[in-house]
Scaffold this active site. Structure first.
Site, mmCIF file in Angstrom:
data_model
loop_
_atom_site.group_PDB
_atom_site.id
_atom_site.type_symbol
_atom_site.label_atom_id
_atom_site.label_comp_id
_atom_site.label_asym_id
_atom_site.label_seq_id
_atom_site.Cartn_x
_atom_site.Cartn_y
_atom_site.Cartn_z
ATOM 1 N N LYS A 121 -8.651 -12.041 -18.321
ATOM 2 C CA LYS A 121 -8.901 -12.461 -19.689
ATOM 3 C C LYS A 121 -8.513 -13.702 -19.858
ATOM 4 C CE LYS A 121 -10.071 -9.914 -22.586
ATOM 5 N NZ LYS A 121 -11.510 -9.915 -23.239
ATOM 6 N N CYS A 124 5.305 -6.117 1.674
ATOM 7 C CA CYS A 124 5.485 -4.773 1.592
ATOM 8 C C CYS A 124 4.789 -4.112 3.097
ATOM 9 C CB CYS A 124 5.415 -4.277 0.591
ATOM 10 S SG CYS A 124 6.299 -2.612 -0.028
ATOM 11 N N TYR A 125 3.981 -3.341 2.755
ATOM 12 C CA TYR A 125 3.172 -2.540 3.804
ATOM 13 C C TYR A 125 2.670 -3.635 4.727
ATOM 14 C CZ TYR A 125 -0.176 0.405 6.229
ATOM 15 O OH TYR A 125 -0.994 1.022 7.233
ATOM 16 N N ASP A 179 -15.069 -12.116 -24.542
ATOM 17 C CA ASP A 179 -15.854 -11.904 -23.198
ATOM 18 C C ASP A 179 -17.441 -12.545 -23.404
ATOM 19 O OD1 ASP A 179 -13.319 -11.364 -22.218
ATOM 20 O OD2 ASP A 179 -14.082 -9.349 -22.131
ATOM 21 N N HIS A 212 7.964 -7.426 -3.802
ATOM 22 C CA HIS A 212 6.652 -7.949 -4.284
ATOM 23 C C HIS A 212 6.947 -9.215 -5.201
ATOM 24 C CE1 HIS A 212 4.064 -4.537 -3.353
ATOM 25 N NE2 HIS A 212 5.410 -3.594 -3.251
ATOM 26 N N GLU A 233 4.734 -10.931 -6.383
ATOM 27 C CA GLU A 233 3.630 -11.086 -7.429
ATOM 28 C C GLU A 233 3.971 -10.410 -8.672
ATOM 29 O OE1 GLU A 233 2.756 -7.245 -5.301
ATOM 30 O OE2 GLU A 233 3.595 -9.256 -4.975
ATOM 31 N N GLY A 254 0.916 -1.228 -0.053
ATOM 32 C CA GLY A 254 0.005 0.038 0.053
ATOM 33 C C GLY A 254 1.023 1.230 -0.039
#
Length: 545
Positions: free
Chosen positions: A401, A108-109, A253, A195, A197, A81
Site C-alpha cells: 500500500k 530461523c528455519y 489503489d 527475525h 524483518e 517456517g
C-alpha cells in the site's frame, strides 16, 4: 521507492519465469529472491528488502538451483517456517543452491535447514525462545555491522543449532541460543535464528541493509520512477491496441491505477464506476466529478444499488457476501461493456496483501506451492467467476500500500485521493455484520461520516491507517430523553499500520473518543451505544468481515 533514475527493464529468462508468480506482470529481475517455507513473515521480508529500494520477490521453496541461476538474483533469503527440519516431509530446498556462488541468508528455519544440509546438526531446544531477546554480538563486522551490542531481536523458534557445519563461525548469541547468527564468509552463507524483518527487532533493518548492499552488492534502483516506467511498458506490451475497462472504486489503489493506465494507453481506458449502494456518504458524486471533470479521464457511472442490495437479501455469512459482491461486480462490467465496448481487458487495483490473504500461507511439501488456507477472500481475488469474459490487467499486484501511495503522488494524484484511508471493495456491506439492509446502510453512513470528520478535525487523519465505524447486528437497552431505547451499537475501529499486513489499535485521546460517541448517539437515529475495538492484527483483522 524514490524518484531516482534507473536502468532499462529486462525480461525474465523463459526457463525461470514460470516459477515467479505469474500474476506479477513485472519485466524486472528480482535482485533478492525470498524462498518461502511457509512463514507468516515471508512477505514481510520482501517488504523490508524493498524499503532499501531493492526489488524482491517471494518464490516457492522448491525453486531449483538451475532456475535461480537463470534468474540470477544477487542474493537469496530462506524464510522461516512452522516445520522442524527433522519432521517427516519437512520442506527442503535444492542443496545445489549452496554451490551457486550467490549469497544466502537463512532466517530461523532457513538457517536450521542450511546447517542441516551442510553437515551441522539441529536439535530441539532445551528451552524454546519466543519474543524479544537481547543480542550479544561476537563479530561486529560484515552481516552485523552497525548492529548494536544488546539490541533487541525477535525470537520464535523451538529448535536450535547444536553443531555448526565446517567453515561456519558464530557471529552472535543470546542467553538461550548459542548460535543466534552464523556465517561461512568464504561462501557468503549466513544464518540468523531471529527475525530481523519484524519491527520488534530494533537493528533488524541494519542487518538487512548489510546483506542487501554490502554482501550482495545490490543497487538501490527499485524506485517510483523505475516502477512507473516498467509498469507502463508492461501494460502496453500486454494490451497492445486493445481497450481496457477499469473497475474504479475511488480508493487509493484503483485511482492510482486509473492515472497509471491513462498514462500508458490514454483514451483507450474507460473507467466504470459502479455505485453498488455500499459507498460512504457523498462519495459517488465526488468521484465522478473528480475524475471526469477535473482530470478528463472517461468515467461511466452505473447506478446498480437495487441490484446489489437484492443479491444480499437474507445473506449473513461474510465470505458469501464478498463473493456475491465480487461476482456481481464482474457481471455488471460484462453487461455494460457490451453496451460500451468491446473491451478485451479488465483492470483491477489488486495489491500484494490481497493476494497473500486470499491465497493463505501454508506450503504443500510436495509441490512447494501455497495452499488455500484462507483468512478471507478479497473481492478482487476470491470473488472472480470461473467464466470471466475479460483478461485481467493488474500492474499493482506486487506492490504494498505505501508503495502505491508513492506511485500515485509521482503520477500527480492529489493528496485528497492518495492520502485516503483504505476502503474495502465490498464497501459498507462488510462493515455491517449480518444482513445488509437500506436502514442499516443509512445508519452506518451517518456514523462513519462523523468518525472521519472528527478524526480530520483533530488533525489525526494522516497519523492513522484506517478509522471507521462498524454496525453490529444486535440491539441494547438505553435511555434517551427519559425514554427507554432499544437500538444498535456502533463499533469504532481505528488502527495504525505500515502496510496493512499487521496493525495495532490507535490510542486516540479520550476527549476525541467522547466527542465521537456523543455525536453518533445524538445525531444518528437508531444508535444508542458506541464501543471501541482495541484488538491488534493479528489476532484480529482490520475489517470485521
Amino acid at each position: 521507492m524514490t524518484a531516482a533514475p534507473q536502468k532499462s527493464p529486462v525480461d525474465l529468462p523463459a526457463d525461470a519465469s514460470a516459477r515467479v508468480d505469474a500474476a506479477s506482470q513485472s519485466s524486472r529481475h528480482p535482485a533478492i529472491v525470498i524462498l518461502d517455507f511457509g512463514s507468516q513473515y515471508s512477505e514481510l521480508i520482501a517488504r523490508r528488502v524493498r524499503e532499501t529500494e531493492v526489488f524482491s520477490l517471494v518464490m516457492g521453496y522448491t525453486t531449483s538451483a538451475e532456475e535461480l541461476r537463470a534468474i540470477a538474483p544477487k542474493g537469496i533469503v530462506l524464510s522461516g517456517g512452522p516445520s522442524s527440519v527433522y519432521e517427516t516431509g519437512a520442506p527442503v530446498c535444492d542443496p545445489a543452491i549452496w554451490e551457486l556462488g550467490i549469497p544466502v541468508l537463512g532466517v530461523c528455519y532457513g538457517m536450521q535447514l542450511m546447517v542441516q544440509q551442510l553437515g551441522g546438526s539441529v536439535v530441539a531446544a532445551g528451552r524454546a525462545e519466543y519474543g524479544k531477546a537481547p543480542l550479544h554480538v561476537d563479530d561486529p563486522i560484515d552481516l552485523l555491522t552497525n548492529v548494536e551490542q544488546g539490541s533487541t531481536m525477535w525470537m520464535s523458534h523451538g529448535d536450535s543449532v547444536e553443531r555448526l557445519p565446517e567453515g561456519f563461525v558464530r557471529l552472535a548469541h543470546t542467553d538461550n541460543t548459542p548460535e543466534a547468527a552464523i556465517a561461512d564468509h568464504g561462501r557468503h552463507l549466513y544464518g540468523v535464528q531471529f527475525h530481523p524483518e519484524v519491527v520488534h527487532s530494533t537493528c533488524g533493518m541494519a542487518l538487512i541493509r548489510n546483506f542487501v548492499y554490502h554482501i550482495c552488492g545490490c543497487e538501490a534502483d527499485w524506485t517510483t520512477a523505475a516502477f512507473i516506467e516498467e509498469a507502463v511498458a508492461d501494460v502496453r506490451a500486454q494490451v497492445g491496441d486493445k481497450r481496457v475497462l477499469l473497475a474504479l472504486s475511488g480508493g487509493v489503489d484503483s485511482s492510482t491505477l486509473a492515472f497509471l493506465l491513462h498514462k500508458a494507453i490514454g483514451d483507450r481506458l474507460t473507467c466504470m464506476f459502479i455505485d453498488q449502494g455500499f459507498m460512504r456518504k457523498g462519495e459517488p458524486e465526488f468521484l465522478v466529478e473528480f475524475f471526469d471533470q477535473r482530470f478528463h479521464i472517461n468515467v461511466e457511472y452505473i447506478n446498480a444499488r437495487e441490484r446489489f442490495i437484492g443479491k444480499l437479501h437474507g445473506v449473513t455469512d461474510p465470505e458469501e457476501k464478498r463473493k456475491l459482491i465480487g461476482t456481481e461486480f464482474i457481471r455488471v462490467f460484462e453487461e455494460e461493456s457490451k453496451r460500451l465496448g468491446p473491451f478485451d481487458y479488465l483492470a483491477q487495483g489488486t495489491l500484494y496483501p490481497d493476494v497473500i490473504e486470499s491465497a493463505g500461507t501454508n506450503i504443500d511439501p510436495k509441490t512447494g506451492e501455497r495452499v488455500a488456507v484462507k483468512i478471507k477472500s478479497h473481492h478482487n481475488v476470491g470473488g472472480l467467476p470461473k467464466d470471466l469474459q475479460f483478461k485481467l490487467v493488474e500492474p499493482l499486484r506486487k506492490l504494498f500500500k505505501d508503495e502505491v501511495r508513492k506511485v500515485g503522488r509521482s503520477l500527480g494524484l492529489p493528496e485528497e485521493i492518495v492520502g485516503r484511508h483504505p476502503f474495502p471493495g465490498p464497501g459498507l456491506a462488510i462493515r455491517i455484520l449480518g444482513e445488509v439492509t437500506d436502514e442499516k446502510l443509512d445508519i452506518l453512513r451517518d456514523a462513519d461520516l462523523i468518525v472521519r470528520e472528527e478524526i480530520r478535525d483533530a488533525g489525526l487523519y494522516n497519523a492513522i491507517w484506517q478509522a471507521f465505524a462498524v454496525l453490529l447486528p444486535v440491539r441494547s437497552v438505553g435511555v434517551m430523553g427519559d425514554k427507554r431505547t432499544y437500538a444498535f451499537p456502533v463499533v469504532l475501529r481505528c488502527v495504525s499500520s505500515e502496510d496493512g499486513m499487521t496493525a495495532d489499535w490507535s490510542r486516540l485521546p479520550y476527549d476525541l473518543l467522547e466527542t465521537i460517541s456523543n455525536r453518533i448517539v445524538n445525531e444518528v437515529k437508531g444508535v444508542n451505544r458506541v464501543v471501541l475495538d482495541i484488538t491488534s492484527k493479528p489476532p484480529g483483522t482490520i475489517e470485521w468481515e
